[in-house]
Design a protein around this motif. Structure first.
Motif, mmCIF file in Angstrom:
data_model
loop_
_atom_site.group_PDB
_atom_site.id
_atom_site.type_symbol
_atom_site.label_atom_id
_atom_site.label_comp_id
_atom_site.label_asym_id
_atom_site.label_seq_id
_atom_site.Cartn_x
_atom_site.Cartn_y
_atom_site.Cartn_z
ATOM 1 N N ARG A 21 56.234 10.310 -21.741
ATOM 2 C CA ARG A 21 55.103 9.885 -20.916
ATOM 3 C C ARG A 21 55.136 8.359 -20.827
ATOM 4 O O ARG A 21 55.220 7.669 -21.844
ATOM 5 C CB ARG A 21 53.798 10.325 -21.574
ATOM 6 C CG ARG A 21 52.588 10.245 -20.712
ATOM 7 C CD ARG A 21 51.382 10.774 -21.471
ATOM 8 N NE ARG A 21 51.069 9.925 -22.623
ATOM 9 C CZ ARG A 21 50.261 8.869 -22.561
ATOM 10 N NH1 ARG A 21 49.688 8.550 -21.430
ATOM 11 N NH2 ARG A 21 50.016 8.137 -23.635
ATOM 12 N N ALA B 282 52.115 1.977 -21.086
ATOM 13 C CA ALA B 282 52.402 0.548 -21.046
ATOM 14 C C ALA B 282 52.244 -0.061 -22.437
ATOM 15 O O ALA B 282 51.532 0.468 -23.279
ATOM 16 C CB ALA B 282 51.451 -0.130 -20.073
ATOM 17 N N ILE B 283 52.973 -1.153 -22.675
ATOM 18 C CA ILE B 283 52.765 -1.938 -23.891
ATOM 19 C C ILE B 283 52.120 -3.250 -23.470
ATOM 20 O O ILE B 283 52.658 -3.972 -22.634
ATOM 21 C CB ILE B 283 54.096 -2.203 -24.602
ATOM 22 C CG1 ILE B 283 54.597 -0.923 -25.255
ATOM 23 C CG2 ILE B 283 53.940 -3.300 -25.628
ATOM 24 C CD1 ILE B 283 55.782 -1.110 -26.133
ATOM 25 N N PHE C 79 48.236 9.120 -30.193
ATOM 26 C CA PHE C 79 49.463 9.267 -29.411
ATOM 27 C C PHE C 79 49.207 9.042 -27.929
ATOM 28 O O PHE C 79 50.088 8.629 -27.197
ATOM 29 C CB PHE C 79 50.078 10.651 -29.632
ATOM 30 C CG PHE C 79 50.963 10.714 -30.832
ATOM 31 C CD1 PHE C 79 51.982 9.782 -30.999
ATOM 32 C CD2 PHE C 79 50.798 11.676 -31.803
ATOM 33 C CE1 PHE C 79 52.804 9.828 -32.104
ATOM 34 C CE2 PHE C 79 51.622 11.730 -32.909
ATOM 35 C CZ PHE C 79 52.618 10.802 -33.068
ATOM 36 N N TYR C 80 47.984 9.325 -27.475
ATOM 37 C CA TYR C 80 47.721 9.181 -26.046
ATOM 38 C C TYR C 80 47.234 7.791 -25.679
ATOM 39 O O TYR C 80 47.045 7.489 -24.513
ATOM 40 C CB TYR C 80 46.708 10.246 -25.593
ATOM 41 C CG TYR C 80 47.383 11.579 -25.456
ATOM 42 C CD1 TYR C 80 48.226 11.814 -24.360
ATOM 43 C CD2 TYR C 80 47.240 12.577 -26.404
ATOM 44 C CE1 TYR C 80 48.891 13.015 -24.242
ATOM 45 C CE2 TYR C 80 47.889 13.775 -26.293
ATOM 46 C CZ TYR C 80 48.728 14.002 -25.206
ATOM 47 O OH TYR C 80 49.399 15.177 -25.080
ATOM 48 N N LYS C 81 47.032 6.956 -26.685
ATOM 49 C CA LYS C 81 46.528 5.609 -26.378
ATOM 50 C C LYS C 81 47.685 4.672 -26.075
ATOM 51 O O LYS C 81 48.805 4.858 -26.544
ATOM 52 C CB LYS C 81 45.738 5.082 -27.567
ATOM 53 C CG LYS C 81 44.491 5.875 -27.821
ATOM 54 C CD LYS C 81 43.361 4.960 -28.140
ATOM 55 C CE LYS C 81 42.053 5.709 -28.071
ATOM 56 N NZ LYS C 81 40.928 4.806 -27.998
ATOM 57 N N ASP C 82 47.397 3.629 -25.326
ATOM 58 C CA ASP C 82 48.409 2.607 -25.057
ATOM 59 C C ASP C 82 48.597 1.727 -26.284
ATOM 60 O O ASP C 82 47.741 1.651 -27.148
ATOM 61 C CB ASP C 82 47.977 1.738 -23.882
ATOM 62 C CG ASP C 82 48.303 2.435 -22.572
ATOM 63 O OD1 ASP C 82 48.966 3.489 -22.627
ATOM 64 O OD2 ASP C 82 47.875 1.945 -21.524
ATOM 65 N N VAL C 83 49.758 1.057 -26.299
ATOM 66 C CA VAL C 83 50.073 0.194 -27.436
ATOM 67 C C VAL C 83 49.684 -1.238 -27.092
ATOM 68 O O VAL C 83 50.003 -1.720 -26.009
ATOM 69 C CB VAL C 83 51.576 0.259 -27.753
ATOM 70 C CG1 VAL C 83 51.935 -0.731 -28.828
ATOM 71 C CG2 VAL C 83 51.968 1.654 -28.142
ATOM 72 N N ARG D 84 50.729 4.724 -30.429
ATOM 73 C CA ARG D 84 51.662 5.655 -31.057
ATOM 74 C C ARG D 84 52.269 5.086 -32.325
ATOM 75 O O ARG D 84 52.596 5.832 -33.250
ATOM 76 C CB ARG D 84 52.752 6.053 -30.070
ATOM 77 C CG ARG D 84 53.493 4.898 -29.455
ATOM 78 C CD ARG D 84 54.666 5.376 -28.631
ATOM 79 N NE ARG D 84 55.354 4.251 -28.038
ATOM 80 C CZ ARG D 84 55.132 3.810 -26.818
ATOM 81 N NH1 ARG D 84 54.268 4.417 -26.031
ATOM 82 N NH2 ARG D 84 55.777 2.768 -26.347
#
Lengths: 673, 314
Positions: free
Chosen positions: A562, A565-566, B53-57, B221
């Motif tokens: 999936r 974005a970072i 796991f579904y959150k952005d980094v 993640r």
């Protein structure tokens, strides 16, 4: 070409390199390319000769008709010397490649001619030490090696610390050399009943049955002498002074392989020349090894200078090697050859491993020094962004030395632990209770080593630059990189394929002790290492590597199916808004908890001074080796005192000196008519 | 080649992955009950991980590849350890990969890299956490080795599968050495997995954090992987303890029918361990960091007493 020819060719090549150096003095860059390629080639020949000697179980000796009258030079190539030739040759090959890039930085600033000359002599000295088969040529090679390395330490002799370190090194090296000379003297004397000189060959010593007292005296003197060279605590004091100030390629060789010649000496004298010993000899070696390992790593953690940290860590690793040798000696004296072979293999394996990872780490530190002109870690930080190659390679060294699987440091530590775990089968209740305590000290040492190298890598390469102004930092050139890459690859290979290496080393314990572990260690193929029996313990480096990589990749792929974005964001400053680079943990603060717990082992001076305008605070911390105050200062004071007293004899008047000679002659006439 | 061990292996890894968060959920639930609070349920830690796991980094500007690589490595190493320890059956293809000493070294890899990641960002918190974590780990190591030594005296082996087989097949004897070793092992487990009184996994108070301080900057993640690995670590340390001291019920080689019983035995043992752990945590307050050496010193003392009593009494 036979093995011996290959090794001799490598020494002759070094000699001819010395001969052609004068041709290139005016063209320094060319000089560097030519000599370091030639030393690289000669190292390859030494490695080939050594590898082949061990695997072919060669035992050849030749007599060269040079030297003093009636005392020709004996050389011998047997598996023990072959093994050490391989270790020395392998690292010198990698370091020679590295040196081309590293030494080029000196061109235009100072002449590198004498560095190159002594580099060749240094290699030659190390090769011939392990080849010598008589006391005379051994000591000459030993001195050549010591003197050459002294001049290499003194390369940048305009700095006071270098001259001080060089002097200290010279003193300790010679005190050690005297002890070795006396030890050989005792053995040679005992071989012939103190008549004549024919006992000076190692062969004569080998065939002699020494009396208990003479054997013990010879062993203790030899151990003392070699311990001074190896940096065994309390004789380590020169090592953290001399190794850091030498050029980094030389530091890599000194720490990586020169210390190993002392290990060679200890093994040669105890297992080969004397051969038969009581268990307390092993206990002596074991106890010194334990003290050295633990104190060495504790001192290493306290350091702020990256090269001093590495030097102290070499002290620790010498301790670990001695622990293996000590265990092997104890097992041998109780006639348990299999366990003894295990312990000796662990020690030899660690010798090889330490040469690789310490060489790599010193080369990495040299790269950092080359790029930043800085050795003090307190001012470094964040280098991983500017020197990605060096950072990754230095990390490999850190992981290896911290004994983490699947790299090589772990294998030898693990074998050492296995040897410890088998000690309950010893028939002595006292040893049964005490040796496990030694094992826990090794565990403590290994864990502290991990802490030490988290600090070394974390403070140097991670975070932000801590200095006041950041200099222009660049990645090092490909010569230096490839020297380090090759060393890093050998660290991984030695960690992943231990059964193959043990199979190769195996002939050494077989000849020295009379038993081997390869049959059981490689019972289940090259994938599994089962030192004594598979029910006892097993380890598989390749599987660890493969499974970890597989799971890592799987997790990475699954999490990147999936698209997400970072975001890059400033770091969380707790709403304080004034976070500066100086607020990071540095080398001193990182080691503070350990300093507090083990502080009683050091002499620590800690001061907070209030001064200057605006009430600025100054923090001073001085951590010193306790042995300076306990051991070295008294010895230095006494020798100065004695020298002053004896100095009174020097009147400076010719009459007085004539009276001295007259009295001497009278005395001699009375006693030795 | 027999297929059966490989199926067990995969089954066991799946169990470790799923049951580790549930075990943490069980501990939290018990704690809530004892303190008279309403709990969030057995599956809350699992839901937390899924959510992360579904959150952005969000990465700090200065983060290097070490920071991004660490979560994956830590996770992979922990999963490998989960495949080695005999939890349901001794018949695991991976079990020969590492003995107890190598297993401890696998956890050391994870710790090494988390400590590096803590220093990567360049905050004071990260460095503080790394420094303290490495200090505690170094002091725990000698005690751990002494405990292993004592256990290996009885079974003449450091391979966990072998230890399980030796103990289950031998006649049951009360061994004083093992009793001391259990005490030591419990203290070490508390220190290594960062539970009260050594570290508090629920705190974010500046000066008391150790593990949390190192992973403060993680999110999304990456955080999920590290949290998951942390939960597995507690689960696996408990499993090591069960395998070396209370292995009865773990299925033997080639015995498929013992497997359902093994699952039930495991569940019961973990429930009991959870209760013991919660009682310890409720009875004690977090100690000062410089009292930890005394705590681990007593662990070392217990382990040494175990070793000595083996030589004197057995």
């Amino acid at each position: 070409m036979s093995q011996f020819e290959s090794v001799l060719f490598s020494i002759i090549l070094l000699l001819s390199t010395l001969a052609i150096i004068p041709l290139f003095i005016r063209r320094q860059k060319l000089l560097i390319y030519v000599t370091f390629s030639l030393t690289g080639i000669s190292s390859i020949f030494a490695v080939l000769g050594g590898l082949w000697t061990v695997s072919g179980r060669v035992n050849q000796s030749i007599i060269l008709p040079i030297g003093l009258p009636d005392l020709p030079i004996h050389l011998r190539l047997d598996p023990l010397s072959g093994f050490f030739l391989t270790v020395i040759g392998l690292l010198s090959f990698f370091v020679s490649i590295y040196s081309i890039g590293y030494i080029k930085a000196f061109v235009g600033k100072r002449s590198v001619t004498h560095l190159v000359i002594f580099y060749c002599i240094f290699l030659m000295g190390m090769f011939s030490v392990v080849l010598s088969d008589d006391a005379f040529s051994f000591l000459i090679s030993w001195e050549v090696m010591a003197a050459a390395s002294y001049f290499l330490v003194m390369f940048e002799d305009e700095r006071t610390e270098n001259r001080r370190a060089g002097f200290l090194y010279l003193v300790v090296a010679h005190v050690g050399a005297i002890a070795i000379l006396l030890s050989f003297g005792i053995m040679a004397g005992a071989a012939t009943g103190f008549k004549g000189f024919s006992g000076y060959t190692f062969d004569a010593m080998r065939q002699t049955e020494f009396s208990v007292g003479w054997a013990a005296a010879a062993f203790l003197l030899a151990f003392f002498g070699f311990a001074a060279k190896a940096g065994v605590i309390p004789l380590h004091i020169w090592l953290p002074e001399a190794h850091p100030v030498a050029p980094s390629n030389v530091s890599a060789l000194m720490s990586g392989v020169m210390l190993k010649t002392a290990i060679y000496g200890i093994i040669r004298v105890t297992f080969d020349l004397i051969g038969d010993f009581p268990w307390w000899w092993g206990a002596v070696v074991l106890i010194f090894g334990l003290i050295t390992a633990l104190m060495g790593i504790l001192y290493a953690i306290m350091q702020q200078d990256i090269k001093r940290l590495l030097a102290y860590s070499s002290v620790e690793n010498i301790g670990v090697i001695l622990i293996g040798i000590g265990l092997a000696m104890i097992f041998t004296s109780f006639e348990m050859p299999l366990l003894s072979a295990l312990a000796l293999t662990a020690a030899l394996y660690h010798t090889l491993n330490h040469a690789m990872f310490k060489g790599l780490l010193f080369m990495g530190a040299g790269a950092v020094l080359h790029a930043t002109k800085e050795r003090n870690m307190e001012k470094m930080g964040g280098l991983i962004h500017k020197m990605p190659w060096t950072a990754a390679l230095f990390l490999v060294g850190c992981v290896s030395i911290s004994a983490l699987p699947p790299f090589n440091g772990f294998v030898s530590e693990w074998l050492t632990f296995q040897a410890f775990l088998l000690s309950p089968s010893l028939p002595s209740p006292l040893l049964n209770l005490l040796i496990p305590l030694g094992a826990t000290l090794v565990a403590l040492t290994a864990a502290l080593a991990a802490a030490c190298f988290v600090k070394a890598f974390g403070v140097t390469f991670l975070g932000h630059w801590r200095g006041h102004h950041s200099p222009h930092i660049h990645e090092v050139d490909w010569f230096m990189r490839s020297g380090m890459i090759l060393t890093a690859i050998s660290c991984l290979v030695l960690g992943v394929a231990p059964t193959l290496v043990i199979n190769w080393i195996d002939v050494l314990p077989e000849q020295l002790i009379g038993d081997r572990i390869a049959a059981s260690a490689g019972e289940f193929g090259w994938l599994w290492l089962t030192p004594i029996a598979h029910e006892r313990a097993s380890y598989s480096g390749p599987i660890v590597l493969i499974v970890v990589l597989a799971v890592l990749l799987l997790a990475y792929i699954l999490l990147h199916v999936r698209k997400s974005a970072i975001h890059r964001a400033p770091l969380w400053d707790c709403g304080f808004e004034k976070v500066t680079n100086r607020m990071q943990y540095n080398a001193t603060s990182f080691s503070m908890p350990i300093r507090r717990i083990f502080g009683f082992l050091f002499s620590i001076k800690e001061q907070v001074l209030k001064g200057g305008k605006g009430g600025t605070l100054h923090y001073h911390l001085k951590v010193r080796d306790r042995f300076w105050g306990w051991l070295y200062m008294p010895v230095a004071d006494i020798s100065f005192y004695v020298a002053r007293k004896i100095g009174r004899l020097q009147q400076g008047r010719i009459q007085a000196y004539l009276i001295y000679s007259f009295i001497t002659i009278i005395v001699l006439l009375v006693f030795f008519r | 080649m027999r297929i059966y061990p490989f199926i067990i292996e995969i089954f066991q890894i799946a169990i470790v992955l799923i049951l580790a968060p549930i075990f943490i959920g069980w501990i939290r639930m018990l704690k809530c009950w004892f303190q008279g609070r309403t709990s969030a349920g057995l599956f809350q830690p699992l839901r937390d991980i899924m959510k992360l796991f579904y959150k952005d980094v969000v990465l700090a500007e200065n983060a290097s590849w070490i920071f991004r690589f660490t979560p994956y490595l830590v996770f992979a190493v922990t999963v490998l350890a989960g495949g080695i320890i005999p939890i349901l059956s001794v018949d695991l293809p991976l079990s020969a990969t590492a003995d107890v000493i190598a297993l401890i070294a696998l956890f050391a890899i994870a710790r090494f890299f988390i400590a590096l990641a803590g220093m990567d960002i360049g905050t004071a918190f990260g460095g503080m956490g790394s420094s303290r974590e490495m200090m505690i780990a170094s002091l725990a190591e000698p005690a751990m080795l002494m405990a292993i030594f004592t256990v290996s005296l009885v079974s003449k082996s450091t391979s966990l599968s072998q230890i399980v087989q030796t103990i289950t097949h031998a006649e049951f004897i009360l061994r004083p050495s093992m009793a001391f070793a259990i005490l030591a092992f419990i203290l070490i487990t508390i220190a290594e997995t960062g539970r009260i009184p050594v570290d508090n996994p629920a705190t974010h108070l500046e000066l008391t954090m150790i593990h949390e301080a190192m992973i403060l900057e993680y999110s999304g993640r990456h955080l999920a992987l590290i949290e998951w690995a942390g939960m597995m670590k507690l689960f696996l340390f408990t499993s090591i303890g069960i395998a070396s001291f209370f292995p009865w019920g773990i299925a033997a080689v080639d015995n498929l029918f013992q497997l359902p019983a093994a699952i039930i035995f495991m569940a019961v043992k973990f429930c009991i361990v959870g209760i013991v752990l919660v009682l310890i945590e409720l009875g004690l307050a977090k100690m000062r960091i410089f009292r930890v050496p005394e705590f681990l010193g007593s662990a070392f003392l217990f382990a040494s007493l175990g070793m000595i009593s083996y030589f004197i009494l057995e």
